[in-house]
Design a protein around this motif. Sequence first.
Motif, short mmCIF file in Angstrom:
data_model
loop_
_atom_site.label_atom_id
_atom_site.label_comp_id
_atom_site.label_asym_id
_atom_site.label_seq_id
_atom_site.Cartn_x
_atom_site.Cartn_y
_atom_site.Cartn_z
N VAL A 136 6.75 -7.24 9.13
CA VAL A 136 6.06 -6.04 9.62
C VAL A 136 6.32 -4.87 8.67
O VAL A 136 5.40 -4.12 8.32
N THR A 137 7.56 -4.73 8.22
CA THR A 137 7.92 -3.66 7.28
C THR A 137 7.19 -3.82 5.96
O THR A 137 6.67 -2.85 5.40
N LEU A 138 7.10 -5.05 5.46
CA LEU A 138 6.40 -5.30 4.21
C LEU A 138 4.91 -4.97 4.35
O LEU A 138 4.33 -4.34 3.46
N ALA A 139 4.30 -5.37 5.45
CA ALA A 139 2.88 -5.07 5.66
C ALA A 139 2.63 -3.56 5.68
O ALA A 139 1.67 -3.07 5.08
N THR A 182 3.55 4.13 -8.18
CA THR A 182 4.93 3.66 -8.32
C THR A 182 5.20 2.37 -7.57
O THR A 182 5.96 1.54 -8.03
N GLY A 183 4.64 2.21 -6.39
CA GLY A 183 4.90 1.01 -5.61
C GLY A 183 6.29 0.95 -5.02
O GLY A 183 6.74 -0.11 -4.59
N GLU A 184 7.00 2.07 -5.00
CA GLU A 184 8.39 2.07 -4.50
C GLU A 184 8.53 1.53 -3.09
O GLU A 184 9.45 0.76 -2.83
N PRO A 185 7.67 1.89 -2.13
CA PRO A 185 7.84 1.33 -0.79
C PRO A 185 7.76 -0.20 -0.76
O PRO A 185 8.49 -0.86 -0.02
N VAL A 237 2.74 -5.03 -11.79
CA VAL A 237 3.32 -5.54 -10.55
C VAL A 237 2.61 -6.83 -10.20
O VAL A 237 1.38 -6.88 -10.18
N THR A 238 3.37 -7.85 -9.95
CA THR A 238 2.81 -9.13 -9.54
C THR A 238 3.32 -9.42 -8.15
O THR A 238 4.51 -9.30 -7.87
N LEU A 239 2.43 -9.81 -7.28
CA LEU A 239 2.80 -10.14 -5.91
C LEU A 239 2.26 -11.53 -5.62
O LEU A 239 1.07 -11.78 -5.72
N ARG A 240 3.17 -12.43 -5.30
CA ARG A 240 2.78 -13.79 -4.97
C ARG A 240 2.88 -13.96 -3.47
O ARG A 240 3.93 -13.70 -2.88
N LEU A 241 1.81 -14.35 -2.86
CA LEU A 241 1.79 -14.56 -1.42
C LEU A 241 1.60 -16.04 -1.14
O LEU A 241 0.74 -16.68 -1.73
N GLU A 242 2.42 -16.56 -0.25
CA GLU A 242 2.29 -17.94 0.17
C GLU A 242 2.06 -17.95 1.67
O GLU A 242 2.66 -17.17 2.40
N LEU A 281 10.30 -5.44 -0.21
CA LEU A 281 10.52 -6.78 -0.74
C LEU A 281 12.01 -7.09 -0.86
O LEU A 281 12.45 -8.20 -0.55
N ALA A 282 12.79 -6.12 -1.29
CA ALA A 282 14.24 -6.33 -1.38
C ALA A 282 14.83 -6.59 0.00
O ALA A 282 15.66 -7.49 0.17
N THR A 283 14.38 -5.84 1.00
CA THR A 283 14.86 -6.04 2.36
C THR A 283 14.44 -7.41 2.88
O THR A 283 15.23 -8.14 3.48
N ARG A 284 13.20 -7.76 2.63
CA ARG A 284 12.68 -9.06 3.11
C ARG A 284 13.40 -10.21 2.43
O ARG A 284 13.75 -11.19 3.06
#
Length: 65
Positions: free
Chosen positions: A23-26, A47-50, A3-8, A55-58
């Motif tokens: 807020v949901t992502l946090a 799993t990282g499902e949440p 899983v790769t997460l890029r934060l800007e 991310l899809a919602t955001r």
Amino acid sequence: MHVTLRLEAHLPEPGSPSRPSAVTLAAALRQSAEEADRAVRDHRAPTGEPVHAALATRRSALTRP
């Protein structure tokens, strides 16, 4: 699983409210970190499902006009 997460950093003005999708992502990141900790201790893959769902919602919230 990788899983790769890029934060800007796009910082809002001081005192401005957070976007609901942020807020949901946090919350999903906090939940997934706790679940990942338990999974690793139990020798399971997290799993990282949440996070994927948040991310899809955001993503869809940011692309709406």
